[in-house]
Structures are given as structure tokens and as C-alpha cells.
Design a protein around this motif. Sequence first.
Motif, PDB file in Angstrom:
ATOM      1  N   HIS A  89      61.828  14.004  27.168  1.00 39.59           N
ATOM      2  CA  HIS A  89      60.615  13.414  26.611  1.00 39.59           C
ATOM      3  C   HIS A  89      60.090  14.310  25.481  1.00 39.59           C
ATOM      4  CE1 HIS A  89      56.439  12.021  26.432  1.00 39.59           C
ATOM      5  NE2 HIS A  89      56.769  10.991  27.197  1.00 39.59           N
ATOM      6  N   PRO A  90      59.558  13.709  24.412  1.00 38.98           N
ATOM      7  CA  PRO A  90      59.058  14.544  23.295  1.00 38.98           C
ATOM      8  C   PRO A  90      58.056  15.615  23.710  1.00 38.98           C
ATOM      9  CG  PRO A  90      59.169  12.242  22.629  1.00 38.98           C
ATOM     10  CD  PRO A  90      59.493  12.274  24.097  1.00 38.98           C
ATOM     11  N   ARG A  91      57.247  15.349  24.743  1.00 42.70           N
ATOM     12  CA  ARG A  91      56.281  16.350  25.203  1.00 42.70           C
ATOM     13  C   ARG A  91      56.959  17.523  25.912  1.00 42.70           C
ATOM     14  NH1 ARG A  91      50.759  14.854  25.805  1.00 42.70           N
ATOM     15  NH2 ARG A  91      50.295  12.701  25.229  1.00 42.70           N
ATOM     16  N   GLY A  92      58.189  17.324  26.380  1.00 41.51           N
ATOM     17  CA  GLY A  92      58.873  18.371  27.132  1.00 41.51           C
ATOM     18  C   GLY A  92      59.851  19.193  26.321  1.00 41.51           C
ATOM     19  N   ALA A  93      60.190  18.727  25.127  1.00 39.46           N
ATOM     20  CA  ALA A  93      61.263  19.358  24.359  1.00 39.46           C
ATOM     21  C   ALA A  93      61.003  20.841  24.087  1.00 39.46           C
ATOM     22  CB  ALA A  93      61.471  18.600  23.050  1.00 39.46           C
ATOM     23  N   ARG A  94      59.770  21.155  23.687  1.00 42.95           N
ATOM     24  CA  ARG A  94      59.476  22.554  23.325  1.00 42.95           C
ATOM     25  C   ARG A  94      59.644  23.496  24.511  1.00 42.95           C
ATOM     26  NH1 ARG A  94      53.976  24.087  24.384  1.00 42.95           N
ATOM     27  NH2 ARG A  94      52.755  22.362  25.267  1.00 42.95           N
ATOM     28  N   HIS A  95      59.439  22.978  25.725  1.00 47.14           N
ATOM     29  CA  HIS A  95      59.561  23.830  26.904  1.00 47.14           C
ATOM     30  C   HIS A  95      61.023  24.115  27.263  1.00 47.14           C
ATOM     31  CE1 HIS A  95      55.306  23.766  27.643  1.00 47.14           C
ATOM     32  NE2 HIS A  95      55.287  22.446  27.646  1.00 47.14           N
ATOM     33  N   ARG A 129      70.456  21.590  19.996  1.00 48.44           N
ATOM     34  CA  ARG A 129      71.109  20.804  21.049  1.00 48.44           C
ATOM     35  C   ARG A 129      70.115  19.927  21.816  1.00 48.44           C
ATOM     36  NH1 ARG A 129      75.077  24.323  24.643  1.00 48.44           N
ATOM     37  NH2 ARG A 129      75.883  22.213  25.068  1.00 48.44           N
ATOM     38  N   VAL A 130      68.844  19.982  21.437  1.00 48.72           N
ATOM     39  CA  VAL A 130      67.803  19.233  22.138  1.00 48.72           C
ATOM     40  C   VAL A 130      67.447  17.980  21.341  1.00 48.72           C
ATOM     41  CG1 VAL A 130      65.421  19.281  22.969  1.00 48.72           C
ATOM     42  CG2 VAL A 130      66.881  21.302  23.223  1.00 48.72           C
ATOM     43  N   ALA A 131      67.489  16.837  22.015  1.00 50.08           N
ATOM     44  CA  ALA A 131      67.148  15.560  21.386  1.00 50.08           C
ATOM     45  C   ALA A 131      65.913  14.985  22.067  1.00 50.08           C
ATOM     46  CB  ALA A 131      68.312  14.582  21.503  1.00 50.08           C
ATOM     47  N   GLU A 132      64.876  14.715  21.303  1.00 48.03           N
ATOM     48  CA  GLU A 132      63.690  14.075  21.855  1.00 48.03           C
ATOM     49  C   GLU A 132      63.977  12.596  22.109  1.00 48.03           C
ATOM     50  OE1 GLU A 132      60.177  14.759  19.612  1.00 48.03           O
ATOM     51  OE2 GLU A 132      60.391  16.956  19.637  1.00 48.03           O
ATOM     52  N   ALA A 133      63.498  12.109  23.270  1.00 49.48           N
ATOM     53  CA  ALA A 133      63.773  10.729  23.672  1.00 49.48           C
ATOM     54  C   ALA A 133      62.444  10.000  23.886  1.00 49.48           C
ATOM     55  CB  ALA A 133      64.612  10.711  24.940  1.00 49.48           C
ATOM     56  N   PRO A 134      61.879   9.422  22.847  1.00 50.76           N
ATOM     57  CA  PRO A 134      60.624   8.686  23.000  1.00 50.76           C
ATOM     58  C   PRO A 134      60.838   7.373  23.743  1.00 50.76           C
ATOM     59  CG  PRO A 134      61.475   8.443  20.768  1.00 50.76           C
ATOM     60  CD  PRO A 134      62.375   9.428  21.459  1.00 50.76           C
ATOM     61  N   ASP A 135      59.741   6.709  24.048  1.00 50.48           N
ATOM     62  CA  ASP A 135      59.812   5.447  24.783  1.00 50.48           C
ATOM     63  C   ASP A 135      60.703   4.444  24.063  1.00 50.48           C
ATOM     64  OD1 ASP A 135      58.991   3.644  26.865  1.00 50.48           O
ATOM     65  OD2 ASP A 135      57.697   2.652  25.403  1.00 50.48           O
ATOM     66  N   ASP A 140      73.485   6.494  24.186  1.00 53.76           N
ATOM     67  CA  ASP A 140      74.749   5.764  24.230  1.00 53.76           C
ATOM     68  C   ASP A 140      75.818   6.657  24.846  1.00 53.76           C
ATOM     69  OD1 ASP A 140      77.144   4.421  23.740  1.00 53.76           O
ATOM     70  OD2 ASP A 140      76.440   3.598  21.837  1.00 53.76           O
ATOM     71  N   LEU A 141      76.199   6.334  26.083  1.00 55.61           N
ATOM     72  CA  LEU A 141      77.282   7.058  26.751  1.00 55.61           C
ATOM     73  C   LEU A 141      78.560   6.240  26.593  1.00 55.61           C
ATOM     74  CD1 LEU A 141      78.250   9.423  28.522  1.00 55.61           C
ATOM     75  CD2 LEU A 141      77.624   8.047  30.532  1.00 55.61           C
ATOM     76  N   ARG A 142      79.209   6.414  25.468  1.00 50.89           N
ATOM     77  CA  ARG A 142      80.465   5.718  25.178  1.00 50.89           C
ATOM     78  C   ARG A 142      80.339   4.207  25.369  1.00 50.89           C
ATOM     79  NH1 ARG A 142      83.835   9.702  22.735  1.00 50.89           N
ATOM     80  NH2 ARG A 142      82.472  11.500  23.088  1.00 50.89           N
ATOM     81  N   GLY A 143      79.246   3.652  24.854  1.00 47.70           N
ATOM     82  CA  GLY A 143      79.017   2.225  24.957  1.00 47.70           C
ATOM     83  C   GLY A 143      78.135   1.818  26.128  1.00 47.70           C
ATOM     84  N   ARG A 144      77.827   2.720  27.019  1.00 47.79           N
ATOM     85  CA  ARG A 144      76.951   2.428  28.155  1.00 47.79           C
ATOM     86  C   ARG A 144      75.526   2.810  27.772  1.00 47.79           C
ATOM     87  NH1 ARG A 144      78.431   4.240  34.296  1.00 47.79           N
ATOM     88  NH2 ARG A 144      76.492   3.662  35.360  1.00 47.79           N
ATOM     89  N   LYS A 145      74.619   1.837  27.795  1.00 46.53           N
ATOM     90  CA  LYS A 145      73.279   2.042  27.294  1.00 46.53           C
ATOM     91  C   LYS A 145      72.361   2.584  28.391  1.00 46.53           C
ATOM     92  CE  LYS A 145      74.582   0.118  23.416  1.00 46.53           C
ATOM     93  NZ  LYS A 145      74.884   0.964  22.223  1.00 46.53           N
ATOM     94  N   LEU A 146      71.738   3.726  28.114  1.00 46.76           N
ATOM     95  CA  LEU A 146      70.779   4.356  29.021  1.00 46.76           C
ATOM     96  C   LEU A 146      69.436   4.405  28.291  1.00 46.76           C
ATOM     97  CD1 LEU A 146      73.084   7.316  30.157  1.00 46.76           C
ATOM     98  CD2 LEU A 146      72.763   5.119  31.314  1.00 46.76           C
ATOM     99  N   ARG A 147      68.513   3.550  28.731  1.00 48.44           N
ATOM    100  CA  ARG A 147      67.237   3.396  28.034  1.00 48.44           C
ATOM    101  C   ARG A 147      66.181   4.317  28.631  1.00 48.44           C
ATOM    102  NH1 ARG A 147      64.132  -2.023  28.630  1.00 48.44           N
ATOM    103  NH2 ARG A 147      66.283  -2.789  28.683  1.00 48.44           N
ATOM    104  N   CYS A 148      65.510   5.065  27.785  1.00 49.93           N
ATOM    105  CA  CYS A 148      64.481   6.010  28.213  1.00 49.93           C
ATOM    106  C   CYS A 148      63.115   5.315  28.195  1.00 49.93           C
ATOM    107  CB  CYS A 148      64.467   7.233  27.299  1.00 49.93           C
ATOM    108  SG  CYS A 148      66.053   8.112  27.255  1.00 49.93           S
ATOM    109  N   ILE A 149      62.399   5.414  29.316  1.00 51.69           N
ATOM    110  CA  ILE A 149      61.145   4.684  29.481  1.00 51.69           C
ATOM    111  C   ILE A 149      60.035   5.677  29.796  1.00 51.69           C
ATOM    112  CG2 ILE A 149      59.966   2.895  30.806  1.00 51.69           C
ATOM    113  CD1 ILE A 149      62.771   1.781  31.464  1.00 51.69           C
ATOM    114  N   ASP A 150      59.024   5.697  28.964  1.00 54.17           N
ATOM    115  CA  ASP A 150      57.879   6.588  29.169  1.00 54.17           C
ATOM    116  C   ASP A 150      57.157   6.180  30.453  1.00 54.17           C
ATOM    117  OD1 ASP A 150      55.997   8.572  28.595  1.00 54.17           O
ATOM    118  OD2 ASP A 150      54.747   7.202  27.423  1.00 54.17           O
TER     119      ASP A 150
END
Length: 309
Positions: A89-95, A129-135, A140-150
Amino acid sequence: MTSHGIYTIDTGFVRPRFDAAYLLIHDGHGAFIDCGTNHSVPRLLSALEETGLDPAHVDWLILTHVHLDHAGGAGELMAQLPNARLAVHPRGARHMIDPSQLWAGAMAVYGEEVMLKSYGRLRPVPAERVAEAPDGHVIDLRGRKLRCIDTPGHARHHMAIYDEQANVCFTGDTFGLSYREFDTDNGPFILPTTTPVQFDPNALHASIDRLVALKPDAMYVTHYGRIEDVPRLAADLHASIDAMVAVAQKAQGKPDRHAELTQGLTELYADRTAKHGWHGDRDALIHWLGMDIELNAQGLGVWLDRDRA
């Protein structure tokens, strides 16, 4: 393993079947969801080896939030996964990039000896190596969609992950805790977790509803494992949140508020487990839920003070 290449890994934190991480494998590549503590990393690598997957083929470590039982081992695990990126989550990235605040906050509560024994010293993750994942962000895991939900309510930096292919959610702590020791003929038992310091009942109600609206076949909770019968469990969570808030409001203003909170929660959980068909006595209840009662009482106290302010 269940279908769709989902593996449940016991991280070994606190006791057996208390704290889970998950491994998803798709098309010869993998993603971990949560990772436990530094002491959990050998278990995760062993699970990886048992599947025959090389660490170089793990593409992602995805964190539901940065509380240490979920993310304390992130830096150590990432050091063992040469090609993985960390999504948070973007709020957690810095930690994750600089865990000094996480360490200092936990140190203030537990002290250095307990911190090192329970979690190990936190290792930073390189910023690149850190990617922020907003709502709504899709991994994309090799075509498998994993949706991040706030999904705030337990923590403001919390997200759940919806696996579209498997039609399941990885819920961290948003969808409560469900220890297998409380399973009965009525199915799994569930409780919200209101641990310090960001419990927000209205936000948690909304987050639960948002996950249920996806109509998943199952939830994968950190504490512990896969649970089905989602609509019934969601209704139980909503009722328990309201009941816990009522316990907190009743305790407000009492000379020993924390003792009132712990006593009130103990009585509430004893009543709810009995109605669920669990036949353990009070000592057994404290054995399995004592730590949660204490932490939930602390979290409700913080919420009362913040709400009053």
C-alpha cells in the motif's frame, strides 16, 4: 495446496496455525502474499523448494500491510529472491524502504530482547524494488490478475488482494481472525481484530462489505488459513465489531478502563464461542485468545481516546 496453485505456509510465529503466509504459483512463476517475520524466511524458502520453484522465479512479494507479523521478514526474504519486487500500500512503502520507525514503535512496546526473539532485526528493502499498489492496482503474475483493494479499518495502510482466477481474497487482518481450534460443526468461528493503533469501526465495516461484494468463494486470512461460508462470516464480523464498540463505550470513564475492556471482551468472546458450539472452558479460551484480548483491548482504548479527541 488448494486448487489454483495456492499454498498455505505456517510461518511459525507464536504457535502452530497462528500466522500464515501464502504462495501462489502460476505458469512456473510465484508470488508470496505476506511473509511473517525474519524467523519465518527459512520456512518460506523450504515451501518454495518443495514446489520445485527456484527463488529466481518468484516475481512478487505482496504485503497486505506492514505490521510485523505480516511483513517483518520482508527485507530478509527479498534478499533471497533476486528477481522479485515488493508490492505494498502507498502508505506502507516508506516503512519497507526504511523500517526504523516500525522498529522504534515496536521497541517502545516490547523492548529489544523480545523484538529480537520474536521478529529479528528489520532489514530495509531497496527503494527500486518497492512498488506502491494503490486501490485498484493490478499485479500481473504471468497473466494471472491480482487486484489490490484498499481496505482500511484495521490499519490505514491495509489492502486485500483479489485473485480473479481463483475467485478468492487474501485479506490480511481486514476479514478478522479465524483460528482452527474454534471450528465446530457450525463451521469456522471469526472475530475482528482491533489491535493498536488505527482501528476504525466504520471503515472496517465498509471494507468487509467491499470484499463480500466481490462474491469470493473463500477468504484466505492470515490468522489462519482458508475459510468459506463468506456471507455468514461477514455477518458475524459486523455483529462482533458493533459488540466490541459497545464494550469499549461501556468501559469509557471507568477508573481502570483497560481492565474493564479486557473483562468485557473475555465475556463477549466466551458468549460468542459458546453460541457457535465450542465447548472449551474459560482457561482454554484464554489460552487461545488471551493475546488477542489484550491487543484488542489496547486498540479499543486508542480508538476511544482518538474518537474523544
